[in-house]
Write an enzyme that holds these catalytic residues in place. Structure first.
Site: not given
Length: 653
Positions: A44, A152-153, A205, A88-89
């Site tokens: 990503d 997340r993200d 996501e 993570f992103s």
């Protein structure tokens, strides 16, 4: 399920053969005008921010560019963590007003801390940089923890009307987006959630939320929410954001919930309390359509389904009708059991078309080209003749008679890209506000086969940067995209011709690129009934087929005959796909703007309303280009082609 930098990705760089550790930038399948890192993995795009004349791209690696074309890779940015988690992103902001107290114009990375094995909840954390290169772990992390394993993200941006930071972040397993606010980047307050719309299967996501003018009118702006639906697509929603809540606007919701704006005449929506004139036999379908949303995602109120009685058998048969249009479209889900769980079209009592499910509980668009049957009387029969438990049912919704063919095999949604290899798209935040345009980047990959692609220098690369806008069409507002114009500086001398009749298959022999690193801009006349298109990556009896049927406005991209497949049967099966999209002509013409780069193709149609992006991995001798026409002659209005120079020239040895 995707991820930007799991620990296994970071470890990959150390497992590469010694010959690959020094990147040459001309390795087999290395893209020549898309960004890829020197070695290792990339997923990503994160932290897209423009400031002080430089575009920053993070993947928790880091690269910068002054023109969105040529990139300089910087050292790994993340410092000071204890190594217990994966980055993570996320996103990066420039704190121009020092709201967080880390220093004037500090850059703050906001990302998800992910622990191996999902043993601990995912949380949102900060790392801070005062030089734009090294980011140091904030000692009081996490800054947001709601106790969820899947959370997340984060995408963070400055919301000027209320002088605050806004975060959109995903709860992927329940298909929700949470929105938070903060004055100091450290303390976050929950505002609202968005969900229950669009494609709701699989993980949600990498959300993004931003504002765009409609048709370039800065007095008429709409907000856009991007959400990745893995694997591996991006859907979008157009609506309004008041600083607290994002809501899809009325037209977007009407399209997504009711199918308003679809071209055609609804024959059966199964939205009443009975099947009406449809005849039911056996017990599989019961006495009335299904209304509980146990199959996603139907349109309007109900759908026909045998899911509730998986061991029962039965049929559901339509009243007789006359075929008057070129296509019959429908949403279908359930078991892949031809002849057992299927929907059939019958003429004179004989099955002339049939479709089954794909072993999923998600209703997806499918359809039949029935031009050769126009004027015939027909019936549709939905059949469940399977008494097993292995996807032993079928569900059907929204039977639509139309002149356009909806056979995308995708859920009913607004898709940013109809290819299988464009994901996690996010926009650059222009901190200095020097440009009115909005530019976007996505990951070119798919989690069905990302780890198995036949590259030795690393895994994954990013799409070309794309300018995006909102344009109004008859059916409503839609996103349009085009490659950033800065890429045009890579063009070599143009090769072009115009006004050519195409019969059969003809090689474009005068344009012979040495490598699959080129750009095409091709315009066809759509007033013929012939199917036409291009064979790209042609050679050694292989090709990528880009085909258009003007009678049903159906564009297809077929890579089943393109790639030299690997020894991995799972990769071969997942990769051998055909893509379809509805692309309606504009002024009796179809424009295809195509970027080909070693192992990928990106196709922008007409004004960029429909885009298809796909990985390819052809043989090195597959550099031919062919024009073709089937079932008649087609007319090519204009053909332009450019070989493109490599952005890595200064790195090659």
């Amino acid at each position: 399920m995707k991820r930007s930098v799991p620990l296994v990705w970071l470890a990959f760089a150390f497992l590469l053969p010694a010959s690959c550790l020094q990147a040459q930038y001309n390795e087999k399948y290395r893209p020549q005008f898309h960004f890829s890192p020197k070695k290792g993995w990339i997923g990503d795009p994160d932290g897209l921010v423009f400031t002080d004349g430089k575009y920053h791209l993070f993947w928790w690696g880091h690269a910068v560019s002054e023109d969105l074309v040529h990139w300089k890779e910087l050292p790994h940015p993340m410092k000071g963590d204890d190594g217990s988690f994966s980055y993570f992103s996320g996103s990066v902001v420039v704190d121009k007003e020092n709201t967080a107290g880390f220093g004037e114009k500090s850059m703050i990375a906001v990302y998800t801390k992910h622990f191996r094995g999902d043993s601990l909840p995912e949380t949102q954390a900060l790392s801070v940089s005062n030089d734009g290169i090294n980011f140091y772990y904030y000692e009081n992390n996490p800054v947001l923890d709601i106790g969820k394993f899947f959370f997340r993200d984060p995408q963070v941006f400055w919301y000027a009307p209320e002088q605050k930071w806004v975060m959109v972040v995903s709860l992927p397993d329940i298909q929700k987006i949470h929105i938070y606010e903060s004055k100091n980047m450290k303390d976050w307050k929950y505002l609202s959630e968005f969900g229950s719309l669009g494609a709701q299967n699989s993980f949600w996501e990498c959300p993004d939320l931003f504002e765009l003018p409609v048709d370039g009118d800065t007095t008429n702006k709409k907000w856009v929410m991007l959400i990745g639906r893995g694997p591996n697509r991006v859907q979008y929603f157009i609506g309004d954001f008041d600083g607290k809540e994002f809501r899809a606007d009325e037209a977007t919701a009407a399209y997504l919930v009711d199918g308003k704006g679809l071209k055609g005449n609804l024959f059966a929506g199964f939205d009443e309390t009975s099947y009406g004139k449809w005849k039911s036999s056996g017990t599989a379908f019961g006495n009335a359509p299904t209304t509980p949303d146990s199959v996603g995602h139907h349109l309007r109120r109900g759908y026909a389904s045998s899911l509730q009685k998986t061991k029962a058998k039965g049929t559901l048969t339509s009243p007789t009708f006359k075929i008057t249009q070129r296509a019959i479209n429908f949403l279908v889900a359930g078991g892949n059991h031809p002849g057992k769980t299927c929907i059939n079209l019958l003429v004179d009592g004989k099955v002339v078309r049939t479709t089954t499910g794909d072993n999923s509980a998600v209703l997806k668009w499918n359809g039949w080209d029935v031009q050769d049957l126009k004027g015939k009387k027909a019936t549709i029969k939905i059949i469940d003749d399977d008494d097993g438990d292995d996807w032993g049912y079928i569900a059907v919704d929204h039977l639509l008679f139309s002149d356009v063919l909806q056979n995308q095999e995708l859920e009913h949604a607004l898709w940013l890209d109809y290819g299988p290899d464009f994901y996690a798209a996010r926009t650059w935040r222009d901190v200095d506000q020097v440009s009115a345009r909005t530019t976007m980047l996505g990951w070119m990959g798919n989690w069905d086969y990302a780890r198995d692609v036949p590259t030795t220098w690393g895994k994954g690369f990013e799409s070309v940067p794309r300018e995006i806008a909102i344009k109004s069409f008859a059916e409503g507002n839609r996103i349009v995209q085009k490659p950033v114009p800065e890429l045009q500086k890579l063009r070599k001398e143009v090769y072009q011709f115009s006004d050519k009749s195409i019969t059969g298959t003809e090689k474009v022999s005068a344009f012979s690129p040495a490598k699959n690193v080129y750009e095409l801009d091709v315009v066809f006349d759509t007033r013929s009934s012939a199917t036409f298109g291009l064979n790209l990556l042609a050679g050694n009896n292989r090709k990528l087929i880009v085909s258009y049927d003007p009678t049903t406005s159906n564009l297809s991209v077929d890579r089943t005959q393109c790639t030299y497949f690997t020894s991995n049967p799972d990769f071969n099966k997942a990769f051998a796909t055909k893509m379809h999209a509805v692309v309606e002509p504009e002024n009796n013409q179809l424009r295809l703007h195509i970027l080909v780069d070693q192992s990928s193709v990106e196709i922008f149609t007409n004004q960029g309303k429909v885009v298809l992006s796909a990985l390819t991995f052809p043989g090195e001798q597959q550099t031919g280009i062919e024009l073709f026409s089937k079932n008649g002659n087609a007319r090519l209005v204009e053909f332009k082609a450019w070989e493109l120079t490599s952005i890595w020239k200064e790195h090659e040895n």
